[in-house]
Each structure stands twice: as structure tokens, then as C-alpha cells.
Design an enzyme around this catalytic site. Structure first.
Site, PDB file in Angstrom:
ATOM      1  N   ASP A  93      26.883  45.700  40.966  1.00  0.00           N
ATOM      2  CA  ASP A  93      27.376  47.080  40.993  1.00  0.00           C
ATOM      3  C   ASP A  93      26.192  48.007  40.717  1.00  0.00           C
ATOM      4  OD1 ASP A  93      26.908  46.962  38.287  1.00  0.00           O
ATOM      5  OD2 ASP A  93      28.997  46.743  37.738  1.00  0.00           O
ATOM      6  N   SER A  94      26.403  49.301  40.884  1.00  0.00           N
ATOM      7  CA  SER A  94      25.270  50.231  40.833  1.00  0.00           C
ATOM      8  C   SER A  94      24.930  50.723  39.435  1.00  0.00           C
ATOM      9  CB  SER A  94      25.581  51.445  41.703  1.00  0.00           C
ATOM     10  OG  SER A  94      26.585  52.232  41.096  1.00  0.00           O
ATOM     11  N   GLY A  95      25.828  50.484  38.473  1.00  0.00           N
ATOM     12  CA  GLY A  95      25.611  50.971  37.113  1.00  0.00           C
ATOM     13  C   GLY A  95      26.300  52.296  36.825  1.00  0.00           C
ATOM     14  N   GLY A  96      26.731  52.996  37.872  1.00  0.00           N
ATOM     15  CA  GLY A  96      27.338  54.313  37.697  1.00  0.00           C
ATOM     16  C   GLY A  96      28.578  54.309  36.822  1.00  0.00           C
ATOM     17  N   PHE A  97      29.471  53.354  37.073  1.00  0.00           N
ATOM     18  CA  PHE A  97      30.729  53.310  36.333  1.00  0.00           C
ATOM     19  C   PHE A  97      30.492  53.032  34.846  1.00  0.00           C
ATOM     20  CE2 PHE A  97      34.460  50.998  34.684  1.00  0.00           C
ATOM     21  CZ  PHE A  97      35.428  51.968  34.878  1.00  0.00           C
ATOM     22  N   ASP A 147      26.920  55.840  42.566  1.00  0.00           N
ATOM     23  CA  ASP A 147      27.932  56.888  42.729  1.00  0.00           C
ATOM     24  C   ASP A 147      28.415  57.372  41.374  1.00  0.00           C
ATOM     25  OD1 ASP A 147      29.332  54.610  41.960  1.00  0.00           O
ATOM     26  OD2 ASP A 147      31.117  55.151  43.081  1.00  0.00           O
ATOM     27  N   GLN A 190      34.981  57.691  47.697  1.00  0.00           N
ATOM     28  CA  GLN A 190      35.566  58.339  46.528  1.00  0.00           C
ATOM     29  C   GLN A 190      36.565  59.401  47.001  1.00  0.00           C
ATOM     30  OE1 GLN A 190      35.452  57.440  43.486  1.00  0.00           O
ATOM     31  NE2 GLN A 190      33.587  56.257  43.193  1.00  0.00           N
ATOM     32  N   GLY A 217      36.863  54.337  42.539  1.00  0.00           N
ATOM     33  CA  GLY A 217      37.639  55.349  41.824  1.00  0.00           C
ATOM     34  C   GLY A 217      39.110  55.029  41.648  1.00  0.00           C
ATOM     35  N   ASP A 267      36.968  42.246  42.519  1.00  0.00           N
ATOM     36  CA  ASP A 267      36.336  41.723  41.303  1.00  0.00           C
ATOM     37  C   ASP A 267      37.126  42.263  40.122  1.00  0.00           C
ATOM     38  OD1 ASP A 267      34.634  43.766  39.395  1.00  0.00           O
ATOM     39  OD2 ASP A 267      34.970  44.580  41.391  1.00  0.00           O
ATOM     40  N   CYS A 305      49.269  23.051  38.670  1.00  0.00           N
ATOM     41  CA  CYS A 305      47.849  23.421  38.724  1.00  0.00           C
ATOM     42  C   CYS A 305      46.965  22.185  38.547  1.00  0.00           C
ATOM     43  CB  CYS A 305      47.544  24.451  37.631  1.00  0.00           C
ATOM     44  SG  CYS A 305      45.824  24.963  37.597  1.00  0.00           S
ATOM     45  N   CYS A 307      43.619  22.302  37.792  1.00  0.00           N
ATOM     46  CA  CYS A 307      42.390  22.567  37.023  1.00  0.00           C
ATOM     47  C   CYS A 307      42.296  21.605  35.834  1.00  0.00           C
ATOM     48  CB  CYS A 307      42.353  24.023  36.560  1.00  0.00           C
ATOM     49  SG  CYS A 307      43.283  24.341  35.038  1.00  0.00           S
ATOM     50  N   CYS A 310      44.828  22.193  32.919  1.00  0.00           N
ATOM     51  CA  CYS A 310      46.223  21.786  33.136  1.00  0.00           C
ATOM     52  C   CYS A 310      46.373  20.275  33.327  1.00  0.00           C
ATOM     53  CB  CYS A 310      46.805  22.519  34.341  1.00  0.00           C
ATOM     54  SG  CYS A 310      47.003  24.286  34.036  1.00  0.00           S
ATOM     55  N   HIS A 336      41.045  27.797  33.686  1.00  0.00           N
ATOM     56  CA  HIS A 336      42.360  27.821  34.340  1.00  0.00           C
ATOM     57  C   HIS A 336      42.585  29.147  35.078  1.00  0.00           C
ATOM     58  CE1 HIS A 336      46.621  27.855  35.162  1.00  0.00           C
ATOM     59  NE2 HIS A 336      46.643  29.042  34.588  1.00  0.00           N
TER      60      HIS A 336
END
Length: 376
Positions: A93-97, A147, A190, A217, A267, A305, A307, A310, A336
């Protein structure tokens, strides 16, 4: 092995799509869920275990890595992939958030954002150019534009002002990114929940031209109904032939609804963060393993499941290690949860390929509505 970034849509069902993003470091099957490796690690997981859950790509965090251990240090040590022992694609990510949500005493100008680190109070500057430089030093495969994301609710004037600034920054990000074969740059749409601003943003980004487009956003407190309302039109405003990424989403039913509306990539920290607090995502909804009802339960979290959590451990054991604050509790439930998320993505891809998405979605909601199995 392909040497460039490309996206092929293999099948569609309504607005939903399934396809393949090809990168020099490997293919990403879409719809894709990217586990979050904020500080060069998916918390409580080994990289090979993350891969074993079915993850094709991880997300790394520009803001956290620039502060500690620093992008320059990671570059000197051979780049982020080598540093964290993950040889497949990484999106940063760009770091903005994070600057908006974590940093102290930040000051926003046309140039960028100056802020104090939440770790030690040191002063830093993030601009479109610096964000591109950091992401290049990290060596990420998919780079995000720098952004500004205003917190919702906000008035129309504030949203418009923010969107316009983000579009100017998108142009500067594109220029600073330059020509990097095998690496991709994504633009970020945005405009809050305003359809006309979203349209304006999409047109501005398409004009600049990107390898993929994110819907930014959202998932900032507006609620699922408002988010879906926006996703009813936002993905359609973006180029059809490029990947569409919904940032920071989300819960399993958020993901299913967004896939139905044409989103390809996701994500979220939820599966790993919840794993560390004893919240397990199952086909029948969320199970809180800390509840006393699991104390004597010999059954697995989810009988269907496969995994390691489980197939090898009981609810009683998981309850015990959480109560005893043993590290394995975070490891098992995180594994899990990530497995569950990847299995959900796999099911969505298959359903779209077979033209049976509506049947899959119906079954998904019906099973969740049953709630957890009866106590022993």
C-alpha cells in the site's frame, strides 16, 4: 515464466469475474484474498504456512516498513521478498491511509504529508514521489498510488477536495513510478459515497492509465449497506479489462457481496487479527473459542475444514491454550482463518467458472444462518 504483468479474465457470471493476474513472481488467481503482512510478517504465521493456505500474494505496508526497519535497510538486505522469505508476489500500500489513521501531528499540503512517527516521534515526509521510491526500494510487485483517504462521514466539499488532491497525486505517482517492466502500478478511485465524484475519479485515473484500479475510501465505518450501494456502480466505472481491488475488505459476507459486484482483489487484517483474539471464521459463522461452552468439546472448530487446526486439535484444546495465553493459540486459529478465507476464494472462483455463483452464494448464506453447532 512471464516477464510482464497481465490480467486475463477466464469466466464471468453476472458482474463477477474469475481470472489470472500473471507476474514475473508467479500467478495470482482471482478473485484473490491477500493476507496482510504489515511489518514483513503475517502475524503468528510462517511464510510457507501462509502459502500452504492457498495465498498467491501478500500485502506489505509502506508506512510501517519505512519507519522500521526502513526501506533503505530492506533494499540493502536484498529487498522485501528475500527479507521476509516470501518469493511470490507482494503488493504494497502507499502509506497514505496509515498516515491518516496512525501518525501523530500530521500536516497535509499539496506536496504531501509531514508527520511524526507513532513509534518514536521522529519526523517524516510522504509524498507521491517518496511513496514510489519506498515501494521501489522494497521491490514490491504491485505498487499503489499515494492518495488521501478522508474519514467518512464527511461533507461533499471535503470529499471533492480530497478526491481532486488524490487525482493530482495519482498523476505524480504515475510519473515517479516510471517504466518498470514486470512491476505494476494501481490507481485508487476516491469520492466517498458520491456517485458523481466516483465517476469523475474513475475518468481521471483511466486518462492517466494504470495496470489495475482500486476502489479506495470504503470500509472506513460507513457500514455494509452503504458500501454495497457504492459497489453497485463503482467497479463498473473502472476499465473492464484491468484488475479491480477493494482495499481493506473484509468480513466473509463483505467479500462475497463485493465479488458479486465485480471486485477481483481483497486484503484485510481480520483473519489474522481475529485469530489472535480467539475469533474463528467457520462456514457456520464466527466462533469465539474463549467461551466456556468449548471447555469439554472434543470436536474440531469446523468438521469440514482440512486445515491443521481442525484436523489435529479439538475445541477443548484451543479453549485451553487461549485461556493459558499460549502462543500456539494464535498460530492455530490464524492458520484456520486464513485457510477458511482462501477456501472461500477458491469456492467463489469455481462457482463463477461453472456459472453457478448464485447457487454458491445462497448456500454460503444458508450455512452461516444455521449458527454454530450445538454444545456438547
Amino acid at each position: 515464466m512471464t516477464q510482464r504483468f497481465q490480467f486475463d479474465i477466464r469466466a464471468t457470471d453476472g458482474k463477477a469475474r474469475t481470472g489470472l493476474i500473471s507476474t514475473p513472481r508467479g500467478d495470482i488467481r482471482t478473485p484473490a484474498f491477500m493476507p496482510v503482512g504489515t511489518a514483513a510478517t503475517v502475524k503468528a504465521m510462517m511464510p510457507e504456512s501462509v502459502r500452504a493456505t492457498g495465498a498467491d500474494i501478500l500485502l506489505g505496508n509502506t508506512y510501517h516498513l519505512m519507519l522500521r526497519p526502513t526501506a533503505e535497510r530492506i533494499a540493502n538486505l536484498g529487498g522485501l521478498h528475500k527479507f521476509m522469505n516470501w518469493d511470490r508476489p507482494i503488493l504494497t500500500d502507499s502509506g497514505g491511509f496509515q498516515v491518516m489513521s496512525l501518525a501523530e501531528l500530521r500536516k497535509l499540503t499539496e506536496e504531501g504529508v509531514t508527520f511524526k512517527s507513532h513509534i518514536d516521534g521522529s519526523k517524516h515526509m510522504l509524498s507521491p514521489e517518496r511513496s514510489m521510491e519506498i515501494q521501489k526500494l522494497l521491490g514490491s510487485d504491485i505498487v499503489m498510488c499515494f492518495d488521501e483517504c478522508p474519514a467518512l462521514p464527511a461533507d461533499r466539499d471535503r470529499i471533492k477536495q480530497s478526491m481532486d488532491l488524490s487525482m493530482r497525486w495519482a498523476g505524480r505517482s504515475r510519473e515517479a513510478f516510471g517504466d518498470r517492466p514486470g512491476h505494476a502500478l494501481f490507481g485508487i478511485q476516491q469520492g466517498g459515497l458520491e456517485q458523481d465524484f466516483r465517476e469523475e475519479s474513475a475518468k481521471a485515473l483511466s486518462k492517466i492509465g494504470f495496470d489495475g484500479y482500486a476502489v479506495g475510501g470504503l470500509a472506513v465505518g460507513e457500514g455494509q449497506e452503504a458500501m454495497f450501494g457504492c459497489l453497485d456502480y463503482a467497479p463498473d466505472q473502472l476499465p473492464q479489462d484491468k484488475p479491480r481491488y477493494l482495499m481493506g475488505v473484509g468480513k466473509p459476507d463483505d467479500i462475497v457481496g463485493a465479488v458479486e459486484r465485480g471486485i477481483d482483489m481483497f486484503d484485510c487484517v481480520l483473519p489474522s487479527r481475529s485469530g489472535r483474539t480467539g475469533q474463528a471464521f467457520t462456514r457456520r459463522g464466527v466462533v469465539n473459542i474463549k467461551n466456556a461452552r468449548h471447555m469439554d468439546d472434543p470436536r474440531p472448530l469446523d468438521a469440514d475444514c482440512t486445515c491443521p487446526c481442525c484436523s489435529q486439535y479439538s475445541r477443548a484444546y484451543l479453549h485451553h491454550v487461549f485461556k493459558a495465553q499460549e502462543i500456539i493459540s494464535s498460530m492455530l486459529v490464524t492458520w484456520h482463518n486464513l485457510h477458511y478465507y482462501q477456501e472461500l476464494m477458491s469456492g467463489l472462483r469455481e462457482a463463477i467458472s461453472e456459472g453457478n455463483l448464485s447457487g454458491f452464494v445462497k448456500q454460503f448464506h444458508a450455512t452461516r444462518a444455521q449458527g454454530d453447532i450445538e454444545p456438547v
